[in-house]
Enzyme design. Structure first.
Site, PDB file in Angstrom:
ATOM      1  N   SER A 234       0.823  -1.208   0.000  1.00 21.74           N
ATOM      2  CA  SER A 234       0.000   0.000   0.000  1.00 21.74           C
ATOM      3  C   SER A 234       0.857   1.259   0.000  1.00 21.74           C
ATOM      4  CB  SER A 234      -0.909   0.016   1.235  1.00 21.74           C
ATOM      5  OG  SER A 234      -0.147   0.235   2.413  1.00 21.74           O
TER       6      SER A 234
ATOM      7  N   HIS B 101       0.318   3.762   1.872  1.00 23.55           N
ATOM      8  CA  HIS B 101       0.498   4.153   3.276  1.00 23.55           C
ATOM      9  C   HIS B 101       1.791   3.563   3.837  1.00 23.55           C
ATOM     10  CE1 HIS B 101      -0.511   5.109   7.441  1.00 23.55           C
ATOM     11  NE2 HIS B 101      -0.203   3.858   7.744  1.00 23.55           N
TER      12      HIS B 101
ATOM     13  N   GLY C  13       4.270   2.236   2.060  1.00 23.38           N
ATOM     14  CA  GLY C  13       5.384   2.693   1.244  1.00 23.38           C
ATOM     15  C   GLY C  13       5.887   4.064   1.665  1.00 23.38           C
TER      16      GLY C  13
ATOM     17  N   GLU D 201       6.773  -0.239  -5.080  1.00 25.56           N
ATOM     18  CA  GLU D 201       5.682  -0.514  -6.023  1.00 25.56           C
ATOM     19  C   GLU D 201       4.403  -0.496  -5.212  1.00 25.56           C
ATOM     20  OE1 GLU D 201       2.754  -1.483  -7.939  1.00 25.56           O
ATOM     21  OE2 GLU D 201       3.348  -3.512  -7.375  1.00 25.56           O
TER      22      GLU D 201
ATOM     23  N   CYS E  92      -3.565  -4.129  -7.505  1.00 26.80           N
ATOM     24  CA  CYS E  92      -3.209  -2.709  -7.510  1.00 26.80           C
ATOM     25  C   CYS E  92      -3.619  -2.026  -8.805  1.00 26.80           C
ATOM     26  CB  CYS E  92      -1.718  -2.529  -7.255  1.00 26.80           C
ATOM     27  SG  CYS E  92      -0.654  -3.420  -8.403  1.00 26.80           S
TER      28      CYS E  92
END
EC number: 1.2.1.71
Length: 505
Positions: free
Chosen positions: A235, A237, A239, A257, A291
């Protein structure tokens, strides 16, 4: 490969960490994985604490010199043996992934197949992106080589717990790095079974290490001075949190990613059901937990758009959902956990309170299960639409008047992972290619369609460019440039100001 359909409580201390070639019991807190459908316990063990993580990193550091100096052929032999074992245990590993994620069996079989295919693709990418080349330069040679970073931490996601971390582990090992793998705490069993195959394949002690656990384990790994880089899939968040944690450490390679708030633009196409099928695949495959899933469905105003939405809603409502092994096979299963189901229902309620109109209400048929039905909300009249990635089977519809407006709406996001166009007008696609701010731009193909032989990733809050798929090789080795000349001679022409017309000593 064993199939522990359910562990007993006495196995809470089973050795689930793999460090220096040995399976060990963690020193951290006990945690468990529940079946998303039934909430029964599937797996339980103790997490890795700071001491365990440090030990894993030290093991990887100690193993690095020998692994990096091994020939490419030697490293490839181990990796190809791993691929052969994946083929041998394909059905067993697919069942494990299905139990943990609730994805249908037909889908997890394709995931394991993608893991197998990643080996050949990584070998090709290594040679193409990070191989060895030389260019003549007069009496010398310009040579380009690539060298491994050292110890790489790999953080895996839960939606593709086999394929996505595999897409970093394989190229990292191939390049000569050693790895400390931290999977999602929501899919620990898949990670354990996968690492057992690496062990069987003959991976040398310390070259691949597994640390299980949640946020505390991840923070401990990211904080290790012994890692030279970190490859993350997950996510935005998390990352962003990792980016802040590694701030001020430019010596460490960080590849992120992350997710996307992806738009699928629907223009007029003759075969309406073909468009509906593409939109269903884009929005709801894997219960919306990819994603690249379309979070925003941009539909042109007018009778054609109205007819498309009616058909799309009807087909979505009729989708077969259920347990991964049911027959006939379901299109999608549950989301990853009860907590994830609750977040999705809360997101739907929030959009409705902001002024959204429900075209198909997402429901939770059984409060004891994480199974959700598809949801569709028209958010055209919401003045300030949240720019969020709602990671589940919920898609927002936005109506637009012309293609220029659609392009503007598609780019109204901090993310930049994927955008798609359904249209029979090539010129519209050419315009999209020029104006889209996304790493993946598809035309008349599902947003969730991607090739491992191409770069994968996005810009903005979707990550730092292309750390996955074919370009993952770029993040697993650094370039070393050399000017080389076998025999040193005095140049025929000297630089101004230099003279050797002097008495020799």
């Amino acid at each position: 490969m064993s199939q522990h359909v359910m562990f007993n409580a006495v196995l809470s201390s089973h050795p689930a960490l793999f460090i220096q070639g040995e399976w060990r019991i963690g020193n951290g807190v006990s945690f468990e994985k529940q079946d998303p459908m039934s909430q029964q316990r599937l797996w339980q063990a103790r997490a890795a604490d700071h001491t365990d993580v440090t030990l894993a990193c030290h093991a990887a550091r100690a193993a690095f010199p020998a692994w990096a100096r091994a020939s490419l052929e030697q490293r490839a032999t181990v990796i190809q043996q791993f691929a052969a074992l994946l083929e041998q245990h394909k059905q067993s590993l697919a069942r494990t992934i299905s139990l943990e994620t609730s994805k249908p069996y037909w889908e997890t079989l394709t995931e394991v197949q993608a893991m197998i295919g990643k080996v050949a693709i990584s070998l090709q990418a290594y040679q193409t992106r990070t191989g060895h080349s030389q260019t003549p330069m007069g009496d010398s040679m310009s040579v380009l080589r690539h060298r491994p970073h050292g110890v790489l931490a790999v953080f895996g996601p839960y939606n593709f717990p086999g394929h996505l971390p595999n897409g970093h582990i394989v190229p990292a090992l191939l390049a000569g790095n050693t790895v400390v793998f931290k999977p999602s705490e929501l899919t620990p069993w898949t990670a354990e079974e996968t690492v057992k195959l690496w062990q069987e394949a003959g991976i040398p002690d310390g070259v691949l290490n597994l640390v299980q656990g949640g946020r505390e384990t991840g923070e401990a790994l990211a904080a290790q001075p012994d890692i030279d880089g970190l490859l993350f899939t997950g996510s935005a968040h998390t990352g962003y949190h990792l980016h802040r944690q590694l701030a001020g450490q430019p010596e460490k390679m960080l590849a992120l990613e992350m997710g996307g708030n992806n738009a699928l633009i629907v223009e007029q196409v003759k075969d309406r059901d073909a468009v509906v099928n593409l939109a269903i695949q884009s929005a709801f495959i894997s219960a919306g937990q990819r994603c690249t899933c379309s979070r925003r469905l941009l539909v042109k105003t007018g009778a054609e758009g109205d007819a498309f939405l009616l058909r799309f809603t009807a087909v979505a409502q009729a989708l077969r959902i259920g347990r991964w092994d049911e027959q006939p096979a379901p299109f999608m299963g549950a989301v990853i956990s009860s907590q994830a189901a609750e977040r999705m229902l809360a997101a739907q309620q929030h959009l409705l309170l902001l002024g959204g109109e429900s075209l198909l209400n997402m429901t939770r048929p059984d409060s004891q299960s994480a199974l959700l039905t598809p949801g569709i909300i028209d958010i055209t009249n919401i003045s300030e639409v949240p720019d969020e990635e709602y990671f589940g089977p919920l898609v927002s519809v936005i109506r637009y008047t012309d293609f220029t407006e659609a392009l503007k709406i598609a780019n109204q996001t901090r993310f930049g992972l994927a955008v798609g166009l359904v249209s029979e007008d090539r010129q519209q696609f050419e315009q999209l290619l020029l104006e889209a701010r996304a790493g993946i731009v598809n035309w008349n193909k599902p947003l969730t369609g991607a090739s491992s032989a191409a770069p994968f990733g996005g810009v903005g809050a979707s990550g730092n460019h292309r750390p996955s798929a074919f370009y993952a090789a770029d993040y697993c080795a650094w370039p070393m440039a050399s000017l080389e000349c076998e025999h040193l001679t005095l140049p025929a022409t000297l630089s101004p100001g230099i003279s050797f017309d002097l008495p020799k000593v």
